[in-house]
Motif scaffolding. Structure first.
Motif, PDB file in Angstrom:
ATOM      1  N   PHE A  66      -3.102   5.400   4.594  1.00 16.91           N
ATOM      2  CA  PHE A  66      -3.416   3.997   4.390  1.00 16.91           C
ATOM      3  C   PHE A  66      -4.555   3.876   3.363  1.00 16.91           C
ATOM      4  O   PHE A  66      -4.604   2.938   2.591  1.00 16.91           O
ATOM      5  CB  PHE A  66      -3.842   3.333   5.706  1.00 16.91           C
ATOM      6  N   THR A  77      -2.180  13.207   7.298  1.00 16.59           N
ATOM      7  CA  THR A  77      -2.075  11.752   7.162  1.00 16.59           C
ATOM      8  C   THR A  77      -2.336  11.082   8.511  1.00 16.59           C
ATOM      9  O   THR A  77      -3.058  10.079   8.590  1.00 16.59           O
ATOM     10  CB  THR A  77      -0.676  11.381   6.631  1.00 16.59           C
ATOM     11  N   ASN A  81      -5.205   8.336   9.020  1.00 18.24           N
ATOM     12  CA  ASN A  81      -4.831   6.981   9.431  1.00 18.24           C
ATOM     13  C   ASN A  81      -5.309   6.679  10.850  1.00 18.24           C
ATOM     14  O   ASN A  81      -5.704   5.548  11.149  1.00 18.24           O
ATOM     15  CB  ASN A  81      -3.311   6.799   9.331  1.00 18.24           C
ATOM     16  N   PRO A 107      -0.285   6.070  14.305  1.00 12.56           N
ATOM     17  CA  PRO A 107      -0.413   6.836  13.060  1.00 12.56           C
ATOM     18  C   PRO A 107       0.439   8.106  13.060  1.00 12.56           C
ATOM     19  O   PRO A 107       0.966   8.514  12.026  1.00 12.56           O
ATOM     20  CB  PRO A 107      -1.911   7.177  13.005  1.00 12.56           C
TER      21      PRO A 107
ATOM     22  N   SER B  47     -13.479   6.157   7.574  1.00 13.29           N
ATOM     23  CA  SER B  47     -12.109   6.169   7.071  1.00 13.29           C
ATOM     24  C   SER B  47     -12.063   6.764   5.669  1.00 13.29           C
ATOM     25  O   SER B  47     -11.187   7.564   5.338  1.00 13.29           O
ATOM     26  CB  SER B  47     -11.546   4.750   7.025  1.00 13.29           C
TER      27      SER B  47
END
Lengths: 455, 455
Positions: A66, A77, A81, A107, B47
């Motif tokens: 994302f 990933t 995420n 996710p 993030s």
């Protein structure tokens, strides 16, 4: 005393030239020995499978982060995420799991689903599977594990994510048991890291662990099929309690967790603790507006009554940052009174420290709410305004809990507000429509490509 | 009853068309909600750092997998190489850590060292640092955590590997504490998975977790600097015992673990349990050879005396596979008597089930060794041979333990035997020379390139 810092200090203080020569010499042997056995171990099946799996991901731009909507390997990933999904502490809660299920499951499902071109229906199904495993295991084991310091979002989340990913991969029973058994060994995450970046990382780890466990199992990796309740297994290690197997088995799908009790969604991007008080503050604001305006200068006092236990949770009485604001009853209530809503944009340092907020917090009076409470979050707010006006708001059960759920429109609006600062309004509407029709989506890549159009 | 299989069965049995429609509908909301908050969370620092770290590795052919000597990202490489290093259960042991330190530390150090072009000295130093943290933490916390079901190779190994990697990266004290704090949350691995591929995976996980914790910390990720002994921290969660901080601090580097007590190296690629009996069998063989030959046909009986506790460990009395042979007193002793050595090549299914071995195992008499024992592995072997000859061998403390260490020559020979079936003899000799002169190696890549020449 902070012992870990002392350990760190010791490590940082180590210096090659300061080490005794025999320590250096002695250190060579384990290295020689380890490399020898490592090479010797290469022909073992576990080495082959682990290496082939790693290799399969190394150059793998197979799923979409994302973050900037770039691509990476599915397991990584899921890690990234999942971390992003828990960054704001705005995600859903299962009180029976005592954790946040979706940031572990979704996710993982989306990343692996992208690799597999999974239809929306399979994604939904694998979500249901993962939630049943995570929430029902949590309910069966009870709170002991949480009290020992484990973060269930990550520990139970790993089990759930492994179940979801195994389901998505179509593993057979033996392989599924293997995936779950691996996930028992991968489960991790300590509550001591609440309040740091490592808390959201726990969600990412759970998601990654689920992908990893399922992919390894699919490749033939083995684990103990009795890893959950067996000797030296998950239930014993995490909760010192291994006799709840029957309870788990009796409750899987009976009823489905989504139906009863259902999940709890947060309308406000902060700790669950002040959310009832925010509801009460918004009601008080409505009442005040019926007889005039409500501004910092007009507010003479704010009395807020919440259950006594929240004193140990909402510890920031004069918050200085957005993150502290998330755990501040004073800020959340004040913000709701003055702004008429509590959204992502309010949990910023400059809002938390703005003069009207600070001025109003100074008039805050925190009282315990007593009597028969319908919810551990029941709250009352009484605002005294200039000219003798008073406004009162009550919330017996905060919005978003089972029993007082957010409406479909409120969930939709939350989604649009959440994504609004990152993606175009048109993409936001289009992806929401896809999500609402997920059971009809032929390939989850369609959804991901819509997001990726933003890159 | 195997509950996990039941769970797996439930999951496998879930079928989209069999689900109530409202379950499907309800499942959309957590997905919508989670994706919304995930995108909203993107601007949070955690993030960004997690995603950038993941992205940095996605296409990253930065470190060398021992498996086929191909390349992958450092963290994944550590996972795969760590798994291979523990595949044979032939690697070193720290009894104070109650685990295998080097398979957690060395793969992490070599993989990250390759990225950093670290000099051999820094690799040695970071090994020392990691071993101190892992072994001294284990010694301070004691055996409670092991009894609860935790595999210290992985749990303490993650802490140690994080210390090693942090040291290699040159983290400052704050960042090092952060790396260790992250590793506390990453630590995992259950003993229930002993005897499956997931046991070696634990070593790989520890190595990967060390690389991951250090790399995230280096990028600015935060964790609780009191995660080891603080509230809801590592010591409490893993051993329900958080008051040993001072003991840990008092013993770090005092003395260095490598000097006192030192590590234990295995001369034979099997469980530690039968290794004293193998020593005794080899001595008995020597004695028998002084008066004639020793073959399956000549052996009339083998009496073996070992401490009674080994009965619970060495449970394969008529082993059928190489892996079972590793946990079989009968096979290990018989193999030593007949072959004059116990090496990697003997733990193969066809050797374990060969007629001379099976024939000799049938004459095996297992007795308890009683009296004052100098080691929990003390053993005696008495062989009765045709013609009335007898041969006796004793081992008070097995070879490889502190107090009866393997010689430098024996370690070298073990290395050469280990790598011999995988790499050329010339490369084996050259890499051994580099390892023995590791303190003079300017760049660990020189070593790795020597292995890679094999690809």
């Amino acid at each position: 005393m902070n012992e870990l810092s002392e350990v760190a200090k010791f490590v940082c203080g180590l210096d090659y030239d300061g080490l005794p020569a025999e320590v250096i010499e002695s250190a060579k042997y384990p290295i020689i020995d380890c490399l020898g056995v490592a090479v010797a171990g290469l022909e073992d099946d576990c080495s082959r499978i682990a290496a082939e799996w790693v290799e399969s991901m190394a150059g793998g731009e197979e799923a979409t982060l994302f973050y900037a909507f770039k691509r990476s390997a599915a397991a990584w990933t899921a890690l990234a995420n999942g971390t992003a999904a828990h960054a704001l502490d705005f995600d859903d809660v299962s009180f029976r799991m005592m954790g946040h299920p979706s940031v572990a499951l979704v996710p993982a499902i989306v990343a692996l689903g992208e690799v597999l071109s999974s239809p929306g229906k399979e994604c939904l199904l694998s979500y249901v599977a993962g939630l049943e495993v995570a929430a029902k295991t949590g309910a069966a084991l009870g709170g002991n594990s949480y009290m020992l310091g484990w973060h269930h979002t990550s520990t139970l989340g790993a089990l759930g994510a492994a179940a979801s990913c195994g389901k998505l991969l179509g593993l057979d029973e033996e392989r599924m048991a293997c995936a779950l058994g691996i996930s028992c060994s991968l489960a991790n995450g300590l509550r001591c890291n609440f309040g740091t970046m490592t808390k959201p990382l726990h969600a990412g780890m759970a998601a990654m662990n689920g992908v990893m466990a399922a992919q390894l199992a699919a490749r033939g990796f083995t684990s103990n099929p009795d890893a959950l309740f067996g000797e030296n297994g998950f239930a014993r290690a995490f909760s010192d309690d291994a006799d709840k197997a029957q309870e788990l088995l009796d409750t899987l799908g009976e009823p489905y967790e989504l139906l009863d009790p259902g999940l709890s969604f947060k309308p406000y991007p902060c700790c669950r603790g002040p959310q009832g008080a925010i509801d009460a503050a918004l009601a008080a604001r409505e009442e005040a507006l019926a007889t005039g305006s409500i501004g910092a200068a007009e507010i003479k006092g704010v009395e807020c009554r919440v259950p006594a236990w929240l004193r140990s949770v909402l510890t920031y009485h004069e918050p200085r940052t957005g993150t502290e604001g998330k755990f501040s009853l004073e800020f959340c209530v004040t913000s709701a009174l003055l702004e008429g809503g509590v959204g992502v944009g309010q949990f910023r340092d400059e809002v938390v420290t703005s003069p009207p907020i600070v001025e109003t917090i100074a008039k805050f009076d925190w009282q315990d709410l007593e009597g028969d409470l319908t919810s551990p979050f029941a709250s009352e707010v009484i605002v005294t305004l200039a000219g003798g006006r008073k406004a009162v708001g009550k919330a017996e059960k905060p919005l978003g809990e089972p029993g007082n759920p957010m409406s479909e429109e409120q969930i939709d609006a939350k989604y649009l507000e959440c994504v609004g600062s990152i993606i175009d309004a048109e993409v936001a509407e289009r992806t929401l429509a896809m999500l609402k029709g997920l059971d009809g989506l032929e390939d989850i890549n369609t959804l991901v490509e819509a997001y990726r159009g933003q890159a």
